[in-house]
Design an enzyme around this catalytic site. Structure first.
Site, PDB file in Angstrom:
ATOM      1  N   GLU A   1      -5.803  -4.778  10.271  1.00 52.17           N
ATOM      2  CA  GLU A   1      -4.775  -3.764  10.507  1.00 52.17           C
ATOM      3  C   GLU A   1      -5.106  -2.986  11.778  1.00 52.17           C
ATOM      4  O   GLU A   1      -5.886  -2.029  11.726  1.00 52.17           O
ATOM      5  CB  GLU A   1      -4.712  -2.783   9.325  1.00 52.17           C
ATOM      6  CG  GLU A   1      -4.294  -3.405   8.016  1.00 52.17           C
ATOM      7  CD  GLU A   1      -3.715  -2.358   7.078  1.00 52.17           C
ATOM      8  OE1 GLU A   1      -2.575  -2.551   6.639  1.00 52.17           O
ATOM      9  OE2 GLU A   1      -4.376  -1.341   6.816  1.00 52.17           O
TER      10      GLU A   1
ATOM     11  N   GLY B   1       2.122   2.350  10.692  1.00 54.86           N
ATOM     12  CA  GLY B   1       3.093   3.428  10.561  1.00 54.86           C
ATOM     13  C   GLY B   1       3.742   3.833  11.874  1.00 54.86           C
ATOM     14  O   GLY B   1       4.409   4.862  11.949  1.00 54.86           O
TER      15      GLY B   1
ATOM     16  N   SER C   1       3.027  -2.067  10.376  1.00 51.78           N
ATOM     17  CA  SER C   1       4.467  -2.147  10.665  1.00 51.78           C
ATOM     18  C   SER C   1       5.059  -3.522  10.390  1.00 51.78           C
ATOM     19  O   SER C   1       5.926  -3.995  11.133  1.00 51.78           O
ATOM     20  CB  SER C   1       4.757  -1.700  12.102  1.00 51.78           C
ATOM     21  OG  SER C   1       4.375  -0.357  12.279  1.00 51.78           O
TER      22      SER C   1
ATOM     23  N   ASN D   1       0.885  -1.172   0.000  1.00 53.11           N
ATOM     24  CA  ASN D   1       0.000   0.000   0.000  1.00 53.11           C
ATOM     25  C   ASN D   1       0.917   1.214   0.000  1.00 53.11           C
ATOM     26  O   ASN D   1       1.479   1.572   1.029  1.00 53.11           O
ATOM     27  CB  ASN D   1      -0.886  -0.026   1.252  1.00 53.11           C
ATOM     28  CG  ASN D   1      -1.656   1.281   1.434  1.00 53.11           C
ATOM     29  OD1 ASN D   1      -1.705   2.100   0.529  1.00 53.11           O
ATOM     30  ND2 ASN D   1      -2.240   1.461   2.603  1.00 53.11           N
ATOM     31  N   TRP D   2       1.047   1.828  -1.172  1.00 51.92           N
ATOM     32  CA  TRP D   2       2.000   2.936  -1.295  1.00 51.92           C
ATOM     33  C   TRP D   2       1.492   4.210  -0.614  1.00 51.92           C
ATOM     34  O   TRP D   2       2.258   5.139  -0.425  1.00 51.92           O
ATOM     35  CB  TRP D   2       2.272   3.234  -2.773  1.00 51.92           C
ATOM     36  CG  TRP D   2       3.113   2.211  -3.466  1.00 51.92           C
ATOM     37  CD1 TRP D   2       3.494   0.974  -2.997  1.00 51.92           C
ATOM     38  CD2 TRP D   2       3.698   2.337  -4.770  1.00 51.92           C
ATOM     39  NE1 TRP D   2       4.273   0.331  -3.927  1.00 51.92           N
ATOM     40  CE2 TRP D   2       4.409   1.140  -5.026  1.00 51.92           C
ATOM     41  CE3 TRP D   2       3.692   3.328  -5.757  1.00 51.92           C
ATOM     42  CZ2 TRP D   2       5.108   0.924  -6.217  1.00 51.92           C
ATOM     43  CZ3 TRP D   2       4.372   3.117  -6.942  1.00 51.92           C
ATOM     44  CH2 TRP D   2       5.083   1.934  -7.174  1.00 51.92           C
ATOM     45  N   LYS D   3       0.212   4.237  -0.285  1.00 53.11           N
ATOM     46  CA  LYS D   3      -0.392   5.469   0.260  1.00 53.11           C
ATOM     47  C   LYS D   3      -0.092   6.620  -0.707  1.00 53.11           C
ATOM     48  O   LYS D   3       0.050   6.377  -1.906  1.00 53.11           O
ATOM     49  CB  LYS D   3       0.108   5.728   1.678  1.00 53.11           C
ATOM     50  CG  LYS D   3      -0.052   4.483   2.552  1.00 53.11           C
ATOM     51  CD  LYS D   3       0.069   4.738   4.006  1.00 53.11           C
ATOM     52  CE  LYS D   3      -0.110   3.411   4.745  1.00 53.11           C
ATOM     53  NZ  LYS D   3      -0.228   3.566   6.182  1.00 53.11           N
TER      54      LYS D   3
ATOM     55  N   HIS E   1      -9.681   1.238   4.415  1.00 52.49           N
ATOM     56  CA  HIS E   1      -8.420   1.426   5.144  1.00 52.49           C
ATOM     57  C   HIS E   1      -8.677   2.391   6.302  1.00 52.49           C
ATOM     58  O   HIS E   1      -9.469   3.328   6.183  1.00 52.49           O
ATOM     59  CB  HIS E   1      -7.348   1.983   4.202  1.00 52.49           C
ATOM     60  CG  HIS E   1      -5.992   2.014   4.848  1.00 52.49           C
ATOM     61  ND1 HIS E   1      -5.614   3.016   5.707  1.00 52.49           N
ATOM     62  CD2 HIS E   1      -4.958   1.142   4.796  1.00 52.49           C
ATOM     63  CE1 HIS E   1      -4.390   2.759   6.143  1.00 52.49           C
ATOM     64  NE2 HIS E   1      -3.966   1.635   5.606  1.00 52.49           N
TER      65      HIS E   1
ATOM     66  N   GLU F   1      -7.122   4.816   7.443  1.00 53.93           N
ATOM     67  CA  GLU F   1      -6.919   6.246   7.153  1.00 53.93           C
ATOM     68  C   GLU F   1      -8.138   6.821   6.437  1.00 53.93           C
ATOM     69  O   GLU F   1      -8.510   7.969   6.651  1.00 53.93           O
ATOM     70  CB  GLU F   1      -5.630   6.435   6.332  1.00 53.93           C
ATOM     71  CG  GLU F   1      -4.399   6.237   7.205  1.00 53.93           C
ATOM     72  CD  GLU F   1      -3.161   5.722   6.502  1.00 53.93           C
ATOM     73  OE1 GLU F   1      -3.075   5.824   5.261  1.00 53.93           O
ATOM     74  OE2 GLU F   1      -2.277   5.188   7.207  1.00 53.93           O
TER      75      GLU F   1
ATOM     76  N   GLY G   1       2.731  -1.103   4.264  1.00 52.76           N
ATOM     77  CA  GLY G   1       2.768   0.331   3.983  1.00 52.76           C
ATOM     78  C   GLY G   1       4.204   0.797   3.775  1.00 52.76           C
ATOM     79  O   GLY G   1       4.776   0.641   2.695  1.00 52.76           O
ATOM     80  N   GLY G   2       4.790   1.358   4.818  1.00 51.60           N
ATOM     81  CA  GLY G   2       6.125   1.955   4.724  1.00 51.60           C
ATOM     82  C   GLY G   2       7.162   1.071   4.043  1.00 51.60           C
ATOM     83  O   GLY G   2       7.907   1.540   3.169  1.00 51.60           O
TER      84      GLY G   2
HETATM   85  P1  PGA Z   1       2.575   0.288   7.646  1.00 46.18           P
HETATM   86  O1  PGA Z   1       1.142   0.549   6.949  1.00 46.18           O
HETATM   87  O2  PGA Z   1       3.113  -0.995   7.094  1.00 46.18           O
HETATM   88  O3  PGA Z   1       3.400   1.478   7.272  1.00 46.18           O
HETATM   89  O4  PGA Z   1       2.322   0.212   9.113  1.00 46.18           O
HETATM   90  C1  PGA Z   1       0.257  -0.485   6.696  1.00 46.18           C
HETATM   91  C2  PGA Z   1      -1.010   0.040   6.051  1.00 46.18           C
HETATM   92  O5  PGA Z   1      -1.444   1.143   6.405  1.00 46.18           O
HETATM   93  O6  PGA Z   1      -1.592  -0.621   5.174  1.00 46.18           O
END
Ligand code: PGA
Length: 248
Positions: free
Chosen positions: A166, A172, A211, A9-11, A94, A96, A232-233
């Site tokens: 999640e 994050g 994470s 997930n590149w956001k 998600h 967010e 994500g990251g």
């Molecule tokens: P993260 O994000 O791996 O940076 O914690 C995961 C996500 O939001 O899908």
């Protein structure tokens, strides 16, 4: 036995130049992957992902979709539009999107249905906040988020979907759920689906996100109900993402 899936997930990250380098690395490495792999990129980069990844083992997708088919919804993107770029996956719900853009369970359920209708595979994200975990209502929260979709689309719809657990407090933050904490929630989710249809539950891929890093991926993916990760990251760093894919 369920296949594993690692989805990036590149956001809201990337640029044409940086993406090309990353996509090329992933595509080359993917020939050696045992598990499935996908990247969910920002909308403007879908054509680039399609051009770079077509014919490879790596699938691509988006991070959001409108619940509407078309019309006066300025700024929105429909599922049919995503399908035109040969997206396989789309994230829905998600945390967010839920927290920053006010997406309710009802809206998430409608987005899930719109994605399915267009032939996409929705990756339904569920998860509790730290306050909810401390209040001991993790199970109730993720069950509510799952149920909204099952009530709207039916349990059989999960045959064409992926679930992602999640925990919001792990996204994050560098704080990963322990493998056992994640496994417990995954088992609970699978059990809840099994209450509607045991065969659907058995086949359902449930990813863990929050994470995930090369150093913890293997332990997480070894749990019986963890079928891969939503990353994500670490999905933005080729070495890290590839190491996580290899761990799967
Ligand atoms: P993260 O994000 O791996 O940076 O914690 C995961 C996500 O939001 O899908």
């Amino acid at each position: 036995m369920r296949n594993k899936l690692v989805a990036g997930n590149w956001k809201m990250h990337g640029s044409l130049v940086a993406n090309l380098a990353l996509l090329t690395r992933i595509k080359e490495a993917a020939t050696g992957f045992k598990s499935a792999c996908a990247v969910c990129v920002p909308f403007p980069y879908l054509a680039q992902a399609q051009a770079a990844l077509a014919g490879s083992k790596v699938a691509w997708g988006a991070q959001n979709v409108s619940e509407h088919a078309q019309g006066a919804y300025t700024g929105e993107v429909s599922a049919v539009m995503l399908a035109e770029f040969a997206c396989r996956y789309v994230l829905v719900g998600h945390s967010e999107r839920r927290a920053l853009y006010g997406e309710s369970d009802t809206v998430v359920a409608a987005k899930f249905a719109a994605a399915l209708q267009a032939g996409l595979t929705p990756i339904l994200c569920v998860g509790e906040t730290v306050a909810e975990r401390e209040a001991g209502i993790t199970g109730a929260v993720v069950a509510r988020q799952l149920d909204a979709v099952v009530v709207n689309s039916g349990v059989a719809a999960l045959k064409h979907a992926v679930l992602a657990y999640e925990p919001v407090w792990a996204i994050g933050t560098g704080k990963t759920a322990t493998a056992q904490q994640a496994q417990d929630v995954h088992a609970l989710l699978r059990g809840r689906v099994a209450g509607g249809d045991a065969r659907v539950a058995q086949a359902l891929q449930i990813l863990y996100g929050g994470s995930v890093k090369p150093g913890n991926a293997q332990e997480l993916f070894a749990m019986p109900d963890i079928d891969g990760g939503l990353i994500g990251g670490a999905a933005l760093v080729a070495e890290d993402f590839l190491a996580i894919c290899h761990a799967a």
